[in-house]
Scaffold this motif. Sequence first.
Motif, mmCIF file in Angstrom:
data_model
loop_
_atom_site.group_PDB
_atom_site.id
_atom_site.type_symbol
_atom_site.label_atom_id
_atom_site.label_comp_id
_atom_site.label_asym_id
_atom_site.label_seq_id
_atom_site.Cartn_x
_atom_site.Cartn_y
_atom_site.Cartn_z
ATOM 1 N N PRO A 160 0.804 -1.225 0.000
ATOM 2 C CA PRO A 160 0.000 0.000 0.000
ATOM 3 C C PRO A 160 0.838 1.277 0.000
ATOM 4 C CG PRO A 160 -0.894 -1.583 1.569
ATOM 5 C CD PRO A 160 0.435 -2.106 1.133
ATOM 6 N N LEU A 161 2.040 1.215 0.600
ATOM 7 C CA LEU A 161 2.922 2.385 0.596
ATOM 8 C C LEU A 161 3.393 2.684 -0.822
ATOM 9 C CD1 LEU A 161 5.136 1.593 3.728
ATOM 10 C CD2 LEU A 161 3.022 2.915 3.609
ATOM 11 N N TYR A 162 3.765 1.621 -1.541
ATOM 12 C CA TYR A 162 4.181 1.802 -2.933
ATOM 13 C C TYR A 162 3.020 2.316 -3.778
ATOM 14 C CZ TYR A 162 8.000 -1.301 -1.419
ATOM 15 O OH TYR A 162 9.051 -1.866 -0.748
ATOM 16 N N LEU A 163 1.838 1.755 -3.539
ATOM 17 C CA LEU A 163 0.674 2.152 -4.337
ATOM 18 C C LEU A 163 0.335 3.619 -4.111
ATOM 19 C CD1 LEU A 163 -1.565 1.351 -6.266
ATOM 20 C CD2 LEU A 163 -2.921 0.606 -4.313
ATOM 21 N N ARG A 164 0.427 4.073 -2.878
ATOM 22 C CA ARG A 164 0.144 5.481 -2.593
ATOM 23 C C ARG A 164 1.123 6.398 -3.319
ATOM 24 N NH1 ARG A 164 0.199 6.974 3.566
ATOM 25 N NH2 ARG A 164 2.409 6.451 3.274
ATOM 26 N N ALA A 165 2.411 6.032 -3.283
ATOM 27 C CA ALA A 165 3.419 6.842 -3.962
ATOM 28 C C ALA A 165 3.227 6.806 -5.469
ATOM 29 C CB ALA A 165 4.819 6.352 -3.592
ATOM 30 N N GLY A 218 11.398 -3.978 -13.640
ATOM 31 C CA GLY A 218 11.755 -2.702 -14.232
ATOM 32 C C GLY A 218 12.654 -2.874 -15.450
ATOM 33 N N THR A 219 13.049 -1.745 -16.023
ATOM 34 C CA THR A 219 13.927 -1.739 -17.190
ATOM 35 C C THR A 219 15.160 -0.928 -16.863
ATOM 36 O OG1 THR A 219 12.010 -1.847 -18.662
ATOM 37 C CG2 THR A 219 14.112 -1.153 -19.637
ATOM 38 N N ARG A 220 16.335 -1.538 -17.071
ATOM 39 C CA ARG A 220 17.584 -0.857 -16.752
ATOM 40 C C ARG A 220 17.678 0.462 -17.523
ATOM 41 N NH1 ARG A 220 22.255 -2.399 -14.453
ATOM 42 N NH2 ARG A 220 21.558 -4.562 -14.357
ATOM 43 N N GLY A 221 17.994 1.522 -16.815
ATOM 44 C CA GLY A 221 18.141 2.826 -17.439
ATOM 45 C C GLY A 221 16.830 3.568 -17.631
ATOM 46 N N VAL A 222 15.719 2.874 -17.412
ATOM 47 C CA VAL A 222 14.408 3.495 -17.592
ATOM 48 C C VAL A 222 13.631 3.519 -16.274
ATOM 49 C CG1 VAL A 222 12.182 3.377 -18.779
ATOM 50 C CG2 VAL A 222 14.302 2.827 -20.020
ATOM 51 N N GLY A 223 13.647 2.390 -15.572
ATOM 52 C CA GLY A 223 12.912 2.289 -14.315
ATOM 53 C C GLY A 223 11.631 1.498 -14.480
ATOM 54 N N TYR A 224 10.645 1.794 -13.654
ATOM 55 C CA TYR A 224 9.373 1.079 -13.646
ATOM 56 C C TYR A 224 8.292 1.914 -14.325
ATOM 57 C CZ TYR A 224 11.491 -1.934 -10.084
ATOM 58 O OH TYR A 224 12.308 -2.808 -9.403
ATOM 59 N N ASP A 225 7.433 1.239 -15.062
ATOM 60 C CA ASP A 225 6.284 1.898 -15.669
ATOM 61 C C ASP A 225 5.249 2.167 -14.574
ATOM 62 O OD1 ASP A 225 3.436 1.744 -16.883
ATOM 63 O OD2 ASP A 225 4.705 2.094 -18.621
ATOM 64 N N VAL A 226 4.938 3.412 -14.337
ATOM 65 C CA VAL A 226 4.083 3.805 -13.219
ATOM 66 C C VAL A 226 2.688 3.214 -13.342
ATOM 67 C CG1 VAL A 226 2.926 5.753 -12.097
ATOM 68 C CG2 VAL A 226 5.358 5.909 -12.678
ATOM 69 N N GLU A 227 2.060 3.374 -14.496
ATOM 70 C CA GLU A 227 0.687 2.901 -14.657
ATOM 71 C C GLU A 227 0.583 1.385 -14.517
ATOM 72 O OE1 GLU A 227 -1.991 4.609 -14.698
ATOM 73 O OE2 GLU A 227 -0.985 6.550 -14.760
ATOM 74 N N TYR A 228 1.572 0.681 -15.062
ATOM 75 C CA TYR A 228 1.531 -0.778 -14.969
ATOM 76 C C TYR A 228 1.693 -1.226 -13.518
ATOM 77 C CZ TYR A 228 2.615 -5.697 -15.500
ATOM 78 O OH TYR A 228 2.605 -7.063 -15.385
ATOM 79 N N LEU A 229 2.591 -0.558 -12.784
ATOM 80 C CA LEU A 229 2.772 -0.924 -11.382
ATOM 81 C C LEU A 229 1.533 -0.634 -10.556
ATOM 82 C CD1 LEU A 229 6.373 -0.048 -10.125
ATOM 83 C CD2 LEU A 229 5.265 -2.275 -10.252
ATOM 84 N N VAL A 230 0.848 0.481 -10.851
ATOM 85 C CA VAL A 230 -0.403 0.791 -10.156
ATOM 86 C C VAL A 230 -1.392 -0.350 -10.357
ATOM 87 C CG1 VAL A 230 -2.449 2.272 -10.162
ATOM 88 C CG2 VAL A 230 -0.171 3.301 -10.199
ATOM 89 N N TYR A 231 -1.516 -0.802 -11.597
ATOM 90 C CA TYR A 231 -2.435 -1.905 -11.885
ATOM 91 C C TYR A 231 -1.977 -3.197 -11.206
ATOM 92 C CZ TYR A 231 -4.336 -5.915 -14.333
ATOM 93 O OH TYR A 231 -4.910 -7.128 -14.608
ATOM 94 N N GLN A 232 -0.683 -3.481 -11.312
ATOM 95 C CA GLN A 232 -0.163 -4.743 -10.788
ATOM 96 C C GLN A 232 -0.341 -4.842 -9.275
ATOM 97 O OE1 GLN A 232 4.028 -5.340 -11.528
ATOM 98 N NE2 GLN A 232 3.728 -7.518 -11.925
#
Length: 256
Positions: A25-30, A69-83
Motif C-alpha cells: 500500500p505504501l508503494y501504491l500510494r506513492a 523494471g527496465t535498466r536505465g528506464v525504471g518502472y512503468d508507473v501505470e503498470y505498477l499501479v495496476y499490478q
Amino acid sequence: MATGRTHRPATRSRGIPEATVARLPLYLRALTALSERSVPTVSSEELAAAAGVNSAKLRKDFSYLGSYGTRGVGYDVEYLVYQISRELGLTQDWPVVIVGMGNLGAALAGYGGFASRGFRIAALIDADVQLTGRLIAGLPVRHADELEGIVDDNQVSIGVITTPAGAAQEVCDRLVGAGVTSILNFAPTVLTVPDGVDVRKVDLSIELQILAFHEQRKAGEELESSLTAPPVAAKAVRDGGRRPGPDGDVPAVMPA
C-alpha cells in the motif's frame, strides 16, 4: 464487477511475505501520486524514497510480483499501479460495513478515499435506536439488529469495528458468524477470532504512546548532551571557573 465474497487476493497463494504485503500500500500510494502528475516512469531509488523504504528492499518486494523494471528506464508507473492493485485485490468491489457510529465511525464513513481504492461502504450500523435512520455521509444508519441480514444481502467480507471496547468482541462474533472474514478493529481491545479470520488492529492511543516514548528519549539525549561539556571546559568548572595561563590561573571568561 466481482464482490468481496467471490474473490480473495492472490498474495498468499503466491507466497508473498507478509512484510512485503504490508509495504505494497505504501508503494501504491506513492505511485498513485506519480500517476496523478502524469509521470510515466520512476526509478527504484525515487520510488523507494517516496514510499519511505530503501531501494534494495523495494526491488526485492517487486520481484515477488514478477516486476523487475527496465535498466536505465525504471518502472512503468501505470503498470505498477495496476499490478499492485490487482495483488491487493483492489481491482474488484469490496463491500464494507462500519459498526459503531460514534465520532470515529462517522469520520471513517465520511472518508472519501475508500471508493477510489476499491472499497464501498455497504452500511453503517449502530446499536443506538436514536441513531437509526440518521444520515451520515449520505447513508442511513441501520440498527444492530439488522447486522446479519446486511452482511448476507451485501455479501460483505470486511467489517470495521469502531465501538467502545466493551461491545467490540460481541460485534466481532456476530460479524464472523454472519460470514465476515476480515476485520479492521479500532476498538481499544484485543479480539479473539477463529482460524481463517484476519484482524488488523488500529489503536491511536498506542501510536501516540510510542511517539511520546521517542519524544522523551530525544529530550533525554538533548539534556545529556547539554550536561556533557568538553574536557577543558569541564576542568574549568571544577577549578572554579579558572583556567591556566602564561602568568598562572586566569578567569575562564575574561571581563570585557
